[in-house]
Design an enzyme around this catalytic site. Structure first.
Site, PDB file in Angstrom:
ATOM      1  N   CYS A 282      42.658  27.891  41.327  1.00 16.79           N
ATOM      2  CA  CYS A 282      41.656  28.438  42.394  1.00 16.79           C
ATOM      3  C   CYS A 282      40.546  27.638  42.518  1.00 16.79           C
ATOM      4  CB  CYS A 282      41.134  29.754  41.494  1.00 16.79           C
ATOM      5  SG  CYS A 282      41.358  29.877  39.795  1.00 16.79           S
TER       6      CYS A 282
ATOM      7  N   ASP B 191      50.568  30.778  43.386  1.00 19.52           N
ATOM      8  CA  ASP B 191      49.137  31.154  43.921  1.00 19.52           C
ATOM      9  C   ASP B 191      48.939  31.306  45.089  1.00 19.52           C
ATOM     10  OD1 ASP B 191      47.987  31.787  41.455  1.00 19.52           O
ATOM     11  OD2 ASP B 191      47.092  29.790  41.060  1.00 19.52           O
TER      12      ASP B 191
ATOM     13  N   LYS C  31      41.498  42.981  37.875  1.00 23.64           N
ATOM     14  CA  LYS C  31      42.756  42.629  38.469  1.00 23.64           C
ATOM     15  C   LYS C  31      43.811  43.753  38.257  1.00 23.64           C
ATOM     16  CE  LYS C  31      44.500  40.574  34.251  1.00 23.64           C
ATOM     17  NZ  LYS C  31      45.122  39.304  33.287  1.00 23.64           N
TER      18      LYS C  31
END
Length: 594
Positions: A279, A328, A410
């Site tokens: 990220c 991702d 999440k």
């Protein structure tokens, strides 16, 4: 003897914890000089770690299990006491239980020291436990004996860990043991060897050595995901594996995750870390240039290699590694776009799982963990946005309290495989913290600078782990389009070898992975060998096939056989080789694939 009534997950955990203590009591009765360490309840069972005066072998497990049954029949009462710290230290020191004294020393001063007694066995434990050992019942089984370092630290003493399972009823125990037998037959590590896909070795613990066929399978998975993501509006990026530790301090990863990161220092004394997550790199790509609200949502996907230090005892084939590839994506959007983007992601994930044959899927909503970054106000906002998306979708979900990422809540997508095991794979996380911490911004419609929301999204999660799940789900017999070696062409005799090579070339020319087996062996031998390697299709060619321009297709999983003209077989197998989401809905006349 009254078995404990199990109606909730809490009661099931108590039953398993009771049985861990039952195991320790039995060991101490049989081997009085043994030092006991820890014995928690775990998923589907329990374990206890011991330092035996003389190491025991698996031959001891039936003896220990029988003593456990004897103790259940005795129905020893279980009582809780609260001791002072000094009293507990003196008792366990005199009892020669150094692991217990070490645990007591770690308990904060303000916390009470909780002790449980059953029979002559006394243990340090928070509890809770049942009233007596008779409530445990007899639906338990000791499963295996392994080594385990104390506290998972390789610098600490090596102990012996005994695993077991326990269930409320004998029927449930029998069902679970049957599931274990089936899972053993499907073990991806054994299949990886038989299919020549990958291996591990001590010089690179927790990292995969991919062989040609395994890497072909791995790249096929990436190719499938790349096609699905492109169609869904994602742009692919790639970010560095190694970045200055200052990046990880700014993101919060170093504070919350530092003990699991690999670091290195260069000759100029700069400290770098191998990335444990993708990220922060994704944010750096977003920050290049001035971003406008018109560019949102911006969906950046990455097949990023990440590295995390896992204790050696936790490593398990492809399922638990130290180096793996995450599929991702980081979606940068406005707060108003969270719900729709979340819905799109859920739809994409569920569609992908269906393509791989998973239809029993559960969704868990995980909210703020004890250790986190960001204010409660920001967390309230992020959690509400994700809940709203789930409510709008109408998809059922369960609550998993306190299990969110340190930067946001999440959703976890849990697959149930062919033998009834659950695997947490895909995730969707709403992050209102990290973009601001790393200085990401965009210009809104009024010309003001705003901080974007970042949605973290993974489809498989870890490609390595998903490969292992697929191998076990299909017991190695992967769908034809995914098989790393799809076709082996075998001639009956030397006279048909040239035709066999021509057939192989025809299939190769349309993108199939194919090999020719020209060895001077009987077809029965080749069938057995290629079946072990889980090759889906053996094409046999003899004099008749050569004269008629045909091939005999022998599907090795199920033994189904077909005879077709070569041109038809090539066309129809090429169609089957396409990704599932791209297959024509009109499959009339296709080659059968049992």
């Amino acid at each position: 003897m009254n078995a404990l009534v199990v109606k909730t997950e809490d009661n099931l955990e108590t039953l398993r914890h009771d049985t861990a203590h039952l195991l320790a009591q039995a060991v101490k009765e049989l081997y009085p000089d043994t030092q006991v360490a820890i014995g928690p309840a775990i998923e589907n069972g329990f374990y206890y770690d011991f330092a035996f005066a003389e190491p025991v072998s698996t031959d001891a497990l039936p003896l220990i299990e029988q003593r456990m049954r004897d103790i259940v029949e005795r129905a020893d009462s279980i009582t809780r006491e609260q001791w002072s710290r000094d009293q507990a230290m003196v008792f366990f020191s005199l009892s020669n239980e150094p692991f217990k004294t070490e645990l007591i020393a770690r308990i904060p001063e303000h916390e009470p020291i909780s002790i449980y007694r059953q029979g002559q066995f006394t243990d340090l434990c928070r509890g809770p436990h049942g009233a007596d050992t008779g409530q445990i019942g007899l639906a338990f089984k000791l499963l295996k004996l392994t080594g385990a370092y104390w506290q998972g630290d390789h610098k600490q003493p090596m102990l012996q860990r005994i695993y077991g399972t326990v269930w409320p009823t004998q029927t449930e125990l029998d069902s679970y043991l049957k599931q274990l037998q089936e899972a053993e037959l499907r073990d991806h590590r054994r299949l990886g060897k038989e299919m020549d896909l990958f291996h591990f070795q001590e010089q690179a613990p927790g990292s995969v050595f991919w062989h040609t066929k395994g890497w072909r399978l791995f790249q096929r998975l990436i190719g499938y995901l790349r096609q699905r993501q492109t169609a869904a509006g994602y742009q692919e990026i790639n970010t560095p594996d190694v970045m200055d530790i200052a990046m990880w301090e700014a993101s919060g990863h170093w504070e919350k995750f530092g003990e699991h990161m690999f670091t290195t220092q260069t000759p100029d004394e700069r400290v770098f870390a191998l990335k444990p997550m993708n990220c922060p790199g994704g944010v750096q790509v977003f920050k290049q240039g001035l971003r406008s609200y018109r560019q949102l949502p911006l969906r950046l996907a990455e097949f990023g290699k990440v590295h995390r230090y896992e204790p050696s005892g936790a490593l398990h084939g492809l399922m638990r590694v130290r180096s793996f590839t995450q599929d991702d994506a980081h979606i940068f959007c406005s707060e108003q776009q969270i719900t729709q983007e979340s819905l799109n992601i859920c739809e994409l994930i569920l569609s992908i799982y269906r393509d791989f044959g998973f239809h029993d899927i559960r969704i868990k909503f995980s909210d703020r963990p004890p250790q986190r970054v960001g204010s409660d106000t920001v967390w309230d906002q992020a959690e509400q946005a994700l809940i709203q998306a789930m409510q709008t979708s109408g998809l059922p979900y369960t609550h998993n309290p306190g299990e969110g990422a340190f930067y946001g809540p999440k959703l976890e997508f849990v697959l149930r495989d062919a033998v009834g095991r659950d695997w947490q794979c895909g995730t969707l996380q709403v992050d209102l913290n990290l973009p601001g911490r790393l200085g990401a911004s965009y210009i809104d419609a009024d010309g003001n600078k705003q901080t974007p929301v970042m949605l973290h999204r993974a489809l498989f999660g870890s490609l390595e782990r998903f490969t292992g799940i697929l191998l076990e789900h299909y017991a190695g017999w992967l769908p034809f389009w995914l098989a790393p070696l799809q076709v082996v062409v075998a001639p009956i005799s030397e006279q048909t070898e040239a035709y066999a090579l021509e057939v192989a070339e025809q299939f190769h020319s349309v993108g199939l992975t194919v090999e020719s087996d020209l060895r001077n062996e009987k077809i029965g031998y080749k069938v057995r060998e290629h079946s072990l390697a889980k090759v889906p299709l053996l094409i046999v060619v003899g004099q008749r096939e050569m004269q008629d321009g045909q091939v005999t297709l022998r599907w090795l999983h199920g033994g189904h056989q077909q005879n077709l003209p070569l041109a038809q077989a090539v066309t129809e197998l090429a169609e089957q080789n396409r990704f599932p989401s791209c297959l024509s809905t009109d499959r009339t006349g296709q080659v059968e694939n049992p």
